[in-house]
Motif scaffolding. Structure first.
Motif, PDB file in Angstrom:
ATOM      1  N   ALA A 122       5.170   7.112 -17.859  1.00 32.55           N
ATOM      2  CA  ALA A 122       4.233   7.093 -16.726  1.00 32.55           C
ATOM      3  C   ALA A 122       3.443   5.787 -16.719  1.00 32.55           C
ATOM      4  N   GLU A 123       3.091   5.297 -17.895  1.00 34.68           N
ATOM      5  CA  GLU A 123       2.386   4.023 -18.001  1.00 34.68           C
ATOM      6  C   GLU A 123       3.285   2.868 -17.551  1.00 34.68           C
ATOM      7  N   MET A 124       4.571   2.950 -17.887  1.00 35.62           N
ATOM      8  CA  MET A 124       5.523   1.931 -17.430  1.00 35.62           C
ATOM      9  C   MET A 124       5.595   1.904 -15.903  1.00 35.62           C
ATOM     10  N   VAL A 125       5.655   3.079 -15.304  1.00 34.37           N
ATOM     11  CA  VAL A 125       5.697   3.159 -13.844  1.00 34.37           C
ATOM     12  C   VAL A 125       4.431   2.548 -13.245  1.00 34.37           C
ATOM     13  N   HIS A 126       3.284   2.910 -13.801  1.00 31.79           N
ATOM     14  CA  HIS A 126       2.007   2.388 -13.306  1.00 31.79           C
ATOM     15  C   HIS A 126       1.954   0.869 -13.431  1.00 31.79           C
ATOM     16  N   ASN A 127       2.320   0.355 -14.596  1.00 34.57           N
ATOM     17  CA  ASN A 127       2.218  -1.083 -14.843  1.00 34.57           C
ATOM     18  C   ASN A 127       3.190  -1.889 -13.991  1.00 34.57           C
ATOM     19  N   VAL A 128       4.381  -1.347 -13.789  1.00 29.32           N
ATOM     20  CA  VAL A 128       5.355  -2.134 -13.027  1.00 29.32           C
ATOM     21  C   VAL A 128       4.961  -2.194 -11.548  1.00 29.32           C
ATOM     22  N   LEU A 129       4.329  -1.155 -11.034  1.00 32.31           N
ATOM     23  CA  LEU A 129       3.888  -1.208  -9.646  1.00 32.31           C
ATOM     24  C   LEU A 129       2.651  -2.089  -9.494  1.00 32.31           C
ATOM     25  N   ASP A 130       1.818  -2.137 -10.531  1.00 29.81           N
ATOM     26  CA  ASP A 130       0.726  -3.119 -10.550  1.00 29.81           C
ATOM     27  C   ASP A 130       1.296  -4.534 -10.528  1.00 29.81           C
ATOM     28  N   ALA A 165       5.646  -7.731 -15.425  1.00 28.40           N
ATOM     29  CA  ALA A 165       6.925  -7.051 -15.200  1.00 28.40           C
ATOM     30  C   ALA A 165       7.808  -7.159 -16.443  1.00 28.40           C
ATOM     31  N   ALA A 166       7.859  -8.347 -17.046  1.00 30.47           N
ATOM     32  CA  ALA A 166       8.675  -8.536 -18.242  1.00 30.47           C
ATOM     33  C   ALA A 166       8.170  -7.660 -19.390  1.00 30.47           C
ATOM     34  N   ALA A 167       6.843  -7.488 -19.478  1.00 27.32           N
ATOM     35  CA  ALA A 167       6.272  -6.658 -20.549  1.00 27.32           C
ATOM     36  C   ALA A 167       6.701  -5.202 -20.411  1.00 27.32           C
ATOM     37  N   VAL A 168       6.892  -4.735 -19.177  1.00 28.72           N
ATOM     38  CA  VAL A 168       7.365  -3.365 -18.962  1.00 28.72           C
ATOM     39  C   VAL A 168       8.753  -3.191 -19.562  1.00 28.72           C
ATOM     40  N   HIS A 185      14.484   3.443 -15.026  1.00 33.34           N
ATOM     41  CA  HIS A 185      14.206   3.070 -13.639  1.00 33.34           C
ATOM     42  C   HIS A 185      12.978   2.160 -13.543  1.00 33.34           C
ATOM     43  N   ALA A 186      11.958   2.428 -14.352  1.00 34.90           N
ATOM     44  CA  ALA A 186      10.792   1.539 -14.365  1.00 34.90           C
ATOM     45  C   ALA A 186      11.202   0.133 -14.790  1.00 34.90           C
ATOM     46  N   THR A 187      12.119   0.052 -15.750  1.00 31.10           N
ATOM     47  CA  THR A 187      12.613  -1.242 -16.205  1.00 31.10           C
ATOM     48  C   THR A 187      13.411  -1.937 -15.108  1.00 31.10           C
ATOM     49  N   ASN A 188      14.195  -1.165 -14.366  1.00 29.61           N
ATOM     50  CA  ASN A 188      14.937  -1.747 -13.247  1.00 29.61           C
ATOM     51  C   ASN A 188      13.986  -2.313 -12.189  1.00 29.61           C
ATOM     52  N   VAL A 189      12.904  -1.592 -11.922  1.00 25.78           N
ATOM     53  CA  VAL A 189      11.907  -2.091 -10.976  1.00 25.78           C
ATOM     54  C   VAL A 189      11.292  -3.383 -11.506  1.00 25.78           C
ATOM     55  N   ALA A 190      11.025  -3.421 -12.811  1.00 26.58           N
ATOM     56  CA  ALA A 190      10.445  -4.625 -13.410  1.00 26.58           C
ATOM     57  C   ALA A 190      11.353  -5.831 -13.195  1.00 26.58           C
ATOM     58  N   ALA A 208       0.831  -1.210   0.000  1.00 27.35           N
ATOM     59  CA  ALA A 208       0.000   0.000   0.000  1.00 27.35           C
ATOM     60  C   ALA A 208       0.864   1.258   0.000  1.00 27.35           C
ATOM     61  N   SER A 209       1.931   1.247   0.779  1.00 25.59           N
ATOM     62  CA  SER A 209       2.816   2.411   0.836  1.00 25.59           C
ATOM     63  C   SER A 209       3.504   2.639  -0.508  1.00 25.59           C
ATOM     64  N   ILE A 210       3.934   1.560  -1.134  1.00 27.89           N
ATOM     65  CA  ILE A 210       4.600   1.693  -2.425  1.00 27.89           C
ATOM     66  C   ILE A 210       3.606   2.119  -3.502  1.00 27.89           C
ATOM     67  N   ALA A 211       2.375   1.610  -3.420  1.00 30.98           N
ATOM     68  CA  ALA A 211       1.345   2.053  -4.363  1.00 30.98           C
ATOM     69  C   ALA A 211       1.087   3.545  -4.221  1.00 30.98           C
ATOM     70  N   GLU A 212       1.080   4.031  -2.975  1.00 34.06           N
ATOM     71  CA  GLU A 212       0.890   5.465  -2.737  1.00 34.06           C
ATOM     72  C   GLU A 212       2.052   6.257  -3.343  1.00 34.06           C
ATOM     73  N   MET A 213       3.272   5.752  -3.144  1.00 32.66           N
ATOM     74  CA  MET A 213       4.436   6.400  -3.755  1.00 32.66           C
ATOM     75  C   MET A 213       4.300   6.437  -5.273  1.00 32.66           C
TER      76      MET A 213
END
Length: 235
Positions: free
Chosen positions: A134-142, A152-155, A203-208, A21-26
């Motif tokens: 922004a979509e990459m960030v949204h999708n990777v946190l989903d 995650a791989a799709a991101v 960075h979104a890719t690194n999170v993925a 939840a905290s990470i989703a808020e971030m």
């Protein structure tokens, strides 16, 4: 799954839910910062840009809270294997999302500088580039919330589109600078905007990659990386 340190399935699941939840808020704050900084750039809205800069403190505070929560989970629950991977991933992801917010803040800082500068045609490409990252960030946190390795791989696969946008914008802005010396200053600021967006995509890719490892225990195949020496995003 119980042990002497008090790690029970129910308690641990509740702790993980709070971390997610905290990470989703971030993530929501980071997405909003990207969108608002770009809106401010397109509309030359210095006041909105200043609000993005000020709101970055909220992300900093949330990152500190995630760190506190993660350390507490490790200390009290002593998670093992899959559970530990997820807690460590949450801790790392929070740091990356905070950095994404910094890049959005850097874009907002450019708005304040070029508020009165003349329009440049390549500016029209930046909002679409920003939409993708922004979509990459949204999708990777989903993907993190759902432990979805495939998502995650799709991101990761979208990162090349961001790199292609950056290359196109870079070439277009260089052309504008060569054609008219008066364009050099605003074009340089837009180059830094594009670079900040490109770094958000990275960075979104690194999170993925972190999400994929947390979910599967395996690393994604190494991505090909182009080495760019053109300029670095703001610190």
């Amino acid at each position: 799954m119980a042990n002497p340190t008090g790690h029970t399935v129910k308690a641990f699941d509740e702790d993980l839910d709070q971390l997610r939840a905290s990470i989703a808020e971030m993530g929501g704050l980071a997405e909003a910062a990207i969108a608002e900084s770009m809106r401010a750039l397109v509309q030359r809205d210095g006041q909105s840009a200043l609000r993005v800069i000020e709101d970055d403190a909220k992300l900093d505070a949330l990152e500190a809270e995630v760190e506190r929560q993660a350390v507490q989970v490790i200390a009290l629950r002593a998670p093992m294997a899959d559970d530990l991977r997820e807690v460590v991933a949450a801790l790392k992801i929070a740091g990356v999302v905070e950095r994404i917010g910094d890049y959005a803040k850097n874009i907002a800082k450019r708005v304040v500088v070029i508020e009165e500068a003349p329009d440049l045609k390549p500016l029209s490409l930046l909002p679409e580039m920003a939409r993708i990252v922004a979509e990459m960030v949204h999708n990777v946190l989903d993907a993190f919330a759902a432990r979805d390795a495939d998502k995650a791989a799709a991101v990761c696969e979208r990162d090349k589109a961001v790199d292609d946008f950056y290359s196109s914008i870079f070439r277009a802005l260089l052309t504008f600078m060569m054609e008219n010396p008066n364009h050099i200053t605003p074009a340089t600021h837009l180059l830094f905007v594009a670079k900040n967006l490109e770094r958000i995509g990275d960075h979104a890719t690194n999170v993925a990659e972190m999400v994929y490892f947390a979910a599967t225990g395996n690393h994604l195949a190494e991505r090909e990386r182009g080495y760019d020496t053109t300029l670095e995003a703001d610190g």
